[in-house]
Design an enzyme around this catalytic site. Sequence first.
Site, PDB file in Angstrom:
ATOM      1  N   PHE A  93       0.851  -1.178   0.000  1.00 52.85           N
ATOM      2  CA  PHE A  93       0.000   0.000   0.000  1.00 52.85           C
ATOM      3  C   PHE A  93       0.894   1.237   0.000  1.00 52.85           C
ATOM      4  CE2 PHE A  93      -2.677   3.341   1.745  1.00 52.85           C
ATOM      5  CZ  PHE A  93      -3.753   3.241   0.881  1.00 52.85           C
ATOM      6  N   TYR A 146     -11.373   2.332   9.667  1.00 54.25           N
ATOM      7  CA  TYR A 146     -12.540   2.682   8.841  1.00 54.25           C
ATOM      8  C   TYR A 146     -12.940   1.614   7.829  1.00 54.25           C
ATOM      9  CZ  TYR A 146      -8.844   4.662   5.725  1.00 54.25           C
ATOM     10  OH  TYR A 146      -7.747   4.873   4.952  1.00 54.25           O
ATOM     11  N   LYS A 147     -12.244   0.480   7.858  1.00 51.09           N
ATOM     12  CA  LYS A 147     -12.589  -0.576   6.914  1.00 51.09           C
ATOM     13  C   LYS A 147     -13.528  -1.577   7.602  1.00 51.09           C
ATOM     14  CE  LYS A 147      -8.210   0.070   4.496  1.00 51.09           C
ATOM     15  NZ  LYS A 147      -8.768   0.607   3.252  1.00 51.09           N
ATOM     16  N   ASP A 174       1.203  -4.317   9.017  1.00 55.73           N
ATOM     17  CA  ASP A 174       0.080  -3.427   8.750  1.00 55.73           C
ATOM     18  C   ASP A 174      -1.158  -4.305   8.600  1.00 55.73           C
ATOM     19  OD1 ASP A 174      -1.901  -1.822   7.695  1.00 55.73           O
ATOM     20  OD2 ASP A 174      -0.554  -0.707   6.371  1.00 55.73           O
ATOM     21  N   ARG A 211     -12.076  -4.502  -7.349  1.00 55.72           N
ATOM     22  CA  ARG A 211     -11.930  -5.088  -6.015  1.00 55.72           C
ATOM     23  C   ARG A 211     -13.294  -5.150  -5.353  1.00 55.72           C
ATOM     24  NH1 ARG A 211      -8.366  -2.007  -1.438  1.00 55.72           N
ATOM     25  NH2 ARG A 211     -10.187  -0.690  -1.488  1.00 55.72           N
TER      26      ARG A 211
END
Lengths: 411, 411
Positions: free
Chosen positions: B129, B223-224, B198, B370
């Site tokens: 990422f 927030y996921k 991570d 995705r």
Amino acid sequence: MTDFPSLAEAEARDAADPLAGWRDRFTLPEGVIYLDGNSLGALPVATRALMHDAVDRQWGEGLIRSWNDADWIGAPRRIGDKIAALIGAAPGEVIACDSVTVNLYKLMGAILAARPGQGRTILTESGNFPTDLHVAAGIAAQHSLVLDACSREAIADRIGPDVALIVLTHVHYKTGERFDMAAIQALADAHGVPLIWDLSHSTGAVPLNLAADAARFAVGCGYKYLNGGPGAPAFLYVAAEALEFLGSPIQGWMGHAAPFAMTDDYAPAPGIERFLAGTPPMLSLLALEAGVDLMLEADRDALWTKSQALFDFLGQLMATRCPELQPITPARADLRGSHASFAHPNAWPINRALIDAGVIGDFRAPDVLRLGLTPLYLGFADIWHAVDRLATIMGEGRWQRSEYSAPTRVT
Amino acid sequence: MTDFPSLAEAEARDAADPLAGWRDRFTLPEGVIYLDGNSLGALPVATRALMHDAVDRQWGEGLIRSWNDADWIGAPRRIGDKIAALIGAAPGEVIACDSVTVNLYKLMGAILAARPGQGRTILTESGNFPTDLHVAAGIAAQHSLVLDACSREAIADRIGPDVALIVLTHVHYKTGERFDMAAIQALADAHGVPLIWDLSHSTGAVPLNLAADAARFAVGCGYKYLNGGPGAPAFLYVAAEALEFLGSPIQGWMGHAAPFAMTDDYAPAPGIERFLAGTPPMLSLLALEAGVDLMLEADRDALWTKSQALFDFLGQLMATRCPELQPITPARADLRGSHASFAHPNAWPINRALIDAGVIGDFRAPDVLRLGLTPLYLGFADIWHAVDRLATIMGEGRWQRSEYSAPTRVT
């Protein structure tokens, strides 16, 4: 019979106050006189509706689409531009993000990296707000510099070729003392030393014109006079001409020139966005925007005029009714911010007793009672009643009750 | 006639799904199939009421008092302890604060400062990422190290005495590939190289047991899959035995042992609070807590079981109805996260057309569609309809329409 202003006089001044109507734009609890807006600003009425919308509609209905449709992605810059208008900066010079602490770190790190080997110390004021001192101490060690935290009086003399960077808080969080921004900035410039201003207790409180004062670097707080909500994101300012030389030490994807290209290599955004790090806490950021919008709507000259009047009114009352509390904030308006502090060895229990009497002030260690004057939602009668209750507490010695003897956390 | 599962079959599976009732705990918009909960989780019903309370009562009525009365001051640690329970960590090992980016920076800086002169490179995966790569590149330069971003296949061979620090994303944001945490951690430990995980695409998505896998350092996203709201604060994990050796490079007042003593000198908090920096964005933090509370209530084994079933169901449908899209996520459950990605040279316009058809997926540059599988609020019929609409888009070539040709920002 009395040698201090009467309640009737206070009420008359409120009746004549051109800003009196602003109080209705805030939702203050019944029966509370709030003299701590310099620590956490009050809730604007408009913010309530906006936050309900942000949660229910923008997040709940819009979901991921709101990054574009509600322009969440543009919020740090959009709000930054609005704050710029409050502090005498230009659009593109301010970004709303992270905390004051993190922004200070980013800005200090960026400046030091841009001027390696220049200077030996980081100069700041002893007794500065702790986070400023702590961040400076940490980054000084990282850059093999010495932290020089000296008295306010000594600052000017210390500025010279030995100094790598200066960090000053424009309005002191405890005493309310204000630096002469233009004068100190000119002195720093004369020696070619970069200077970061912490505007936490200035923004929305006192007149600010960073461009006119030639200030090039600043950070500031969103949750005090900007009424942005608890822990609201902070802001970071870099004058346009300095931006291209600076890169954030925290290279985050939101500060990338093309965040969604998702490339391995880092390339800083051309604008002030380069100081963004991670994904911004959007709900807190939107609450900040509502507070900033309100402040933009207000007549800031009138605000500062009223702040001075409230300060003088408070001073007059305190001097006659609570002489045991020693004023420590400069009486001269151009030498202070928008809060008034008083020293007393028992400031802690006095503040607790005052809170129980419906007046929310603030204690700052070791001996300061700090009263914030926020002209948008405070009137003269508020000040009158606050001092009246404080005078009663002092007269009765009520603060000596055992319930006020044990320190607890005070924010 | 069909060689793929029917809608009736999907509906039957939903009817038998022990988690089906959880959908009512979320406020999803009518007519939308949301396959992007891995980018921004949906709004829990409970969060709405909690946020109204946080704004109206805690801030509006409680004002500054809520730092104590509503325990705002304890929120980063309190929420950290709750997240600890989700990831196999102990209370006191996790703190909720800042962003993943800032937390990565703090943790990398702390580890490198604690082991000066050990190793020459920071090892990570190419195509990680972006923020992980960018932060690592920045901090590598600050510590005179070289960033070694190599292919996933080469990672294991690269671990050795030359490596100062490893940073790996447990579940890949794009491909969904998952590292074998225990194996890689053991390899790093065998060479005495610290390793930061991570967990952004893992937390709340796949089984995690940091203690069992001997992981000592991690960061993760709020927030996921934790449904903490847009830009929710992130978290930072340090195993208890490693904590005392580490100090945050960003020395903020909230990480001080006694923040409200307001002393000039910095002394880190004894616990994980030492990794706090500035005042936390409380509204965003409270929204995160509501999301975490919900996740704690769910049966996480059942969630992972359903995630696998949804993945297999999706894969079966895609293989037969949308064979043009190439699956790139490992089919084996222990090798992946809870999203499924498909490559197609026209993934961008396909995703736009899909959104217009009421199915919100996600595009990741340059060619990936995705689809996030969030078992708390997604069912089999959702997957069926999503693929059905995608098949129509592909069959009609609808993504070739001019309205889908111009890339705009996609988050």
